[in-house]
Motif scaffolding. Structure first.
Motif, mmCIF file in Angstrom:
data_model
loop_
_atom_site.group_PDB
_atom_site.id
_atom_site.type_symbol
_atom_site.label_atom_id
_atom_site.label_comp_id
_atom_site.label_asym_id
_atom_site.label_seq_id
_atom_site.Cartn_x
_atom_site.Cartn_y
_atom_site.Cartn_z
ATOM 1 N N TYR A 7 0.827 -1.207 0.000
ATOM 2 C CA TYR A 7 0.000 0.000 0.000
ATOM 3 C C TYR A 7 0.864 1.261 0.000
ATOM 4 O O TYR A 7 0.644 2.186 -0.782
ATOM 5 C CB TYR A 7 -0.919 0.008 1.219
ATOM 6 C CG TYR A 7 -1.656 1.315 1.415
ATOM 7 C CD1 TYR A 7 -2.763 1.637 0.627
ATOM 8 C CD2 TYR A 7 -1.222 2.241 2.372
ATOM 9 C CE1 TYR A 7 -3.433 2.845 0.787
ATOM 10 C CE2 TYR A 7 -1.881 3.445 2.540
ATOM 11 C CZ TYR A 7 -2.988 3.737 1.748
ATOM 12 O OH TYR A 7 -3.627 4.936 1.909
ATOM 13 N N THR A 8 1.890 1.256 0.867
ATOM 14 C CA THR A 8 2.780 2.425 0.962
ATOM 15 C C THR A 8 3.552 2.615 -0.339
ATOM 16 O O THR A 8 3.749 3.741 -0.802
ATOM 17 C CB THR A 8 3.762 2.261 2.139
ATOM 18 O OG1 THR A 8 3.017 2.037 3.331
ATOM 19 C CG2 THR A 8 4.621 3.501 2.311
ATOM 20 N N TRP A 9 3.988 1.507 -0.946
ATOM 21 C CA TRP A 9 4.751 1.592 -2.192
ATOM 22 C C TRP A 9 3.895 2.200 -3.302
ATOM 23 O O TRP A 9 4.355 3.047 -4.056
ATOM 24 C CB TRP A 9 5.258 0.216 -2.586
ATOM 25 C CG TRP A 9 6.080 0.230 -3.832
ATOM 26 C CD1 TRP A 9 5.756 -0.311 -5.031
ATOM 27 C CD2 TRP A 9 7.365 0.834 -4.012
ATOM 28 N NE1 TRP A 9 6.752 -0.096 -5.951
ATOM 29 C CE2 TRP A 9 7.759 0.608 -5.356
ATOM 30 C CE3 TRP A 9 8.221 1.536 -3.171
ATOM 31 C CZ2 TRP A 9 8.968 1.066 -5.862
ATOM 32 C CZ3 TRP A 9 9.432 1.994 -3.685
ATOM 33 C CH2 TRP A 9 9.787 1.758 -5.009
ATOM 34 N N ARG A 10 2.658 1.775 -3.397
ATOM 35 C CA ARG A 10 1.764 2.344 -4.412
ATOM 36 C C ARG A 10 1.545 3.829 -4.165
ATOM 37 O O ARG A 10 1.463 4.626 -5.116
ATOM 38 C CB ARG A 10 0.426 1.607 -4.403
ATOM 39 C CG ARG A 10 0.501 0.207 -5.003
ATOM 40 C CD ARG A 10 -0.817 -0.497 -4.905
ATOM 41 N NE ARG A 10 -0.759 -1.852 -5.471
ATOM 42 C CZ ARG A 10 -1.715 -2.753 -5.337
ATOM 43 N NH1 ARG A 10 -2.809 -2.450 -4.663
ATOM 44 N NH2 ARG A 10 -1.588 -3.952 -5.892
ATOM 45 N N LYS A 11 1.440 4.192 -2.920
ATOM 46 C CA LYS A 11 1.271 5.594 -2.568
ATOM 47 C C LYS A 11 2.483 6.413 -2.990
ATOM 48 O O LYS A 11 2.360 7.541 -3.485
ATOM 49 C CB LYS A 11 1.050 5.714 -1.053
ATOM 50 C CG LYS A 11 0.686 7.106 -0.580
ATOM 51 C CD LYS A 11 0.430 7.102 0.926
ATOM 52 C CE LYS A 11 0.128 8.506 1.425
ATOM 53 N NZ LYS A 11 -0.078 8.512 2.904
ATOM 54 N N ILE A 12 3.669 5.834 -2.835
ATOM 55 C CA ILE A 12 4.909 6.521 -3.212
ATOM 56 C C ILE A 12 4.990 6.713 -4.717
ATOM 57 O O ILE A 12 5.270 7.811 -5.211
ATOM 58 C CB ILE A 12 6.134 5.736 -2.697
ATOM 59 C CG1 ILE A 12 6.236 5.849 -1.168
ATOM 60 C CG2 ILE A 12 7.423 6.244 -3.348
ATOM 61 C CD1 ILE A 12 7.252 4.902 -0.555
ATOM 62 N N ASN A 64 2.700 6.774 -6.898
ATOM 63 C CA ASN A 64 1.626 7.597 -7.456
ATOM 64 C C ASN A 64 1.622 9.018 -6.903
ATOM 65 O O ASN A 64 0.742 9.812 -7.254
ATOM 66 C CB ASN A 64 0.266 6.938 -7.181
ATOM 67 C CG ASN A 64 0.077 5.654 -7.971
ATOM 68 O OD1 ASN A 64 0.406 5.600 -9.155
ATOM 69 N ND2 ASN A 64 -0.446 4.622 -7.328
ATOM 70 N N ASP A 65 2.601 9.325 -6.059
ATOM 71 C CA ASP A 65 2.695 10.672 -5.482
ATOM 72 C C ASP A 65 3.039 11.672 -6.590
ATOM 73 O O ASP A 65 4.043 11.516 -7.287
ATOM 74 C CB ASP A 65 3.793 10.680 -4.409
ATOM 75 C CG ASP A 65 3.814 11.977 -3.606
ATOM 76 O OD1 ASP A 65 3.369 13.021 -4.137
ATOM 77 O OD2 ASP A 65 4.282 11.947 -2.457
#
Length: 534
Positions: free
Chosen positions: A239-244, A246-247
């Protein structure tokens, strides 16, 4: 008769069976025992830790740790493990199939005969992520120094031959070849400076790039791309990786070497050099705040405004650099033409890779041929006019622009920028010394010349009370789409004997005089302080 035949066959078969059992169990027992034992031996590969990466003062920037794990097996003696592991660890071992061990538990687990596996965890200081890079899923360098120097840093394989019981326990360690750790890497980075710059950028919280280079040697003292990633890489979940990734601020991008930007007015020294190579006596222009491009018949085709709509009045080349007079550079760019400007850009290799030892992109310094090939369009005079102030199609990385200013600081001698400690190599550009002197005088006045808004240097307010002197140039590059301009400052100091070259870029930060120049002042204060008093 039939009975006797059956009995004889039975006795023969029985005799054969007894013979072979005797042969296997007694006569050939050593051979078969060796075969059975071979089924219970296994070779376990181990690997040395990756080398540590240090800053110039011995501070660890990236290092590896061995984390011990116990892997679950259905034959494990849980009653005995309860005396070593906590209830939480036992639960995790059963549910996930493995559990992290504490160092004091290792001996007890090994005494029970269970093999402990070690996982290498790579740790980084977050301020240097874009320099150091990171590893892929196979433990190989995937970016930055980790990729460039992977063969040096990577640990070497070792092996261990063990004899295990049928249940999988380690009974005896037979042969062990100790793995070798990778070599350490010493860099030119000053982490205290890196941390200082990163913390100041974090306060502003705008995507940015800041590079500090040793002007004489090309050693990169600091290279900060903001924002970065402050989470531990090994512990980032999906989840955190996807957030990074897509930032919209793109924290994975190393803006310093991989970001391409319009340089704006920071390109004007290049235009000035091209003009000085073409004209022995630079012209003076009366800047009224706008430039009218006219056809051969005298008809106004387009109007190009100066950043100061009231105009700068009578302006020579040095003043044009000082006050960043657009009208002056519109005039000389059109007079020179894109071919001469492009030739000088090629002399400086301003859009080429600098040769730094991490990934970098090539920039774009357009030509007629480039536009025809890329856009299938001819080159227009308006394109040349915009190129004169660093707009239009020109795109450069912050490092490429810094490299150009370092060349000016050294009167044509350009050290190849590098991050790993190594011997410096140089390239040279031979220009008349008068040209270097003129450009430097204009850049000095950017930070030191006072007066009205029509006359004072664009970075004067940022450096007016400094005890040292620096030369530099502000830039405000328009990007369109109702976004703020990119904010630039590039320079070097102290002026008499340049020691540091600095580039500051704020994406959509607005005016170079209002954003980048004051930030550059903070860095020069950190580096020079009261040491220099010119």
């Amino acid at each position: 008769m039939r009975y006797k035949s059956t009995l004889v066959i039975f006795l023969i078969m029985f005799s054969i069976l007894v013979f072979y059992l005797t042969k296997i169990q007694i006569l050939e027992s050593k051979n078969h025992r060796a075969f059975l034992n071979s089924l219970l031996t296994q070779t376990i590969l181990t690997k040395g830790l990756r080398g540590t990466i240090y800053d110039r003062n011995g501070i660890k920037l990236a290092w590896s740790e061995k984390i011990p794990f116990l892997i679950y097996s259905k034959d494990m003696e849980m009653d005995k493990l309860k005396n070593i592991l906590t209830e939480k660890q036992l639960s995790e071992l059963i549910s996930s199939g493995k559990v992290k061990l504490e160092n004091h538990q290792i001996y007890g687990i090994e005494k029970l005969g269970y093999y402990i596996q070690y996982k290498e965890i790579r740790r980084y200081l977050p301020e240097v992520l874009h320099i150091i890079g990171y590893l892929n899923s196979n433990g190989k360098g995937n970016f930055g120094l980790e990729k460039t120097y992977n063969n040096i840093l990577d640990g070497k394989l070792g092996s261990e031959l063990v004899f295990s019981t049928p249940s999988g326990k380690i009974k005896q360690r037979i042969i062990q070849r100790i793995p070798e750790n990778g070599q350490d890497l010493h860099t030119t980075i000053d982490f205290n400076l890196q941390k200082f710059i990163y913390s100041k950028l974090k306060e502003i919280d705008i995507p940015a790039s800041v590079i500090v280079e040793d002007t004489k040697t090309g050693e990169i003292l600091s290279m900060v791309s903001y924002p970065g990633i402050e989470e531990e890489f090994y512990s980032i979940d999906t989840y955190t990786w996807r957030k990074i990734i897509n930032d919209p601020k793109n924290p994975l991008l190393n803006r310093s070497t991989m970001g391409l930007y319009s340089p704006g007015s920071s390109i004007k020294p290049l235009i000035a050099i091209a003009y000085l190579l073409s004209e022995s006596t630079p012209a003076t222009v009366n800047c009224k705040g706008r430039f009218e491009y006219k056809s051969s018949s005298g008809k106004t085709i387009a109007i190009f405004n100066d950043w100061l709509l009231s105009g700068h009045g009578e302006t020579d080349l040095i003043k044009a650099l000082r006050v960043s007079c657009n009208v002056y550079f519109y005039n000389i760019a059109l007079k020179l033409g894109i071919d001469k400007i492009k030739n000088v850009a090629d002399i400086f290799k301003i859009d080429k890779k600098t040769g730094i030892d991490i990934e970098e992109k090539e920039g774009i310094f357009p030509s007629r041929e480039w536009k025809q090939k890329k856009l299938k369009e001819i080159w227009y005079p308006g394109d040349t006019i915009l190129a004169g102030i660093g707009q239009g199609y020109i795109l450069l990385t912050p490092l490429q622009l810094l490299n150009f200013y370092t060349t000016i600081a050294n009167n044509g001698k350009t050290p190849i920028p590098h991050i790993a400690k190594s011997q410096t190599t140089y390239s040279n550009i031979n220009l008349p010394k008068e040209i270097w002197a003129t450009i430097k005088e204009g850049l000095l006045e950017v930070t030191s010349h006072s007066g009205s808004i029509q006359d004072r240097g664009t970075a004067y307010n940022s450096f007016k009370d400094a005890k040292y002197k620096v030369a530099g140039k502000t830039g405000t590059a328009e990007v369109g789409k109702n976004k703020k301009s990119h904010s630039w400052f590039v320079g070097f100091g102290p002026f008499k004997s340049p020691k540091y070259s600095i580039v500051v870029l704020f994406e959509n930060g607005g005016s170079g005089a209002e954003m980048a120049a004051p930030f550059a002042r903070k860095i020069f204060d950190y580096l020079l302080g009261d040491e220099y008093n010119e």
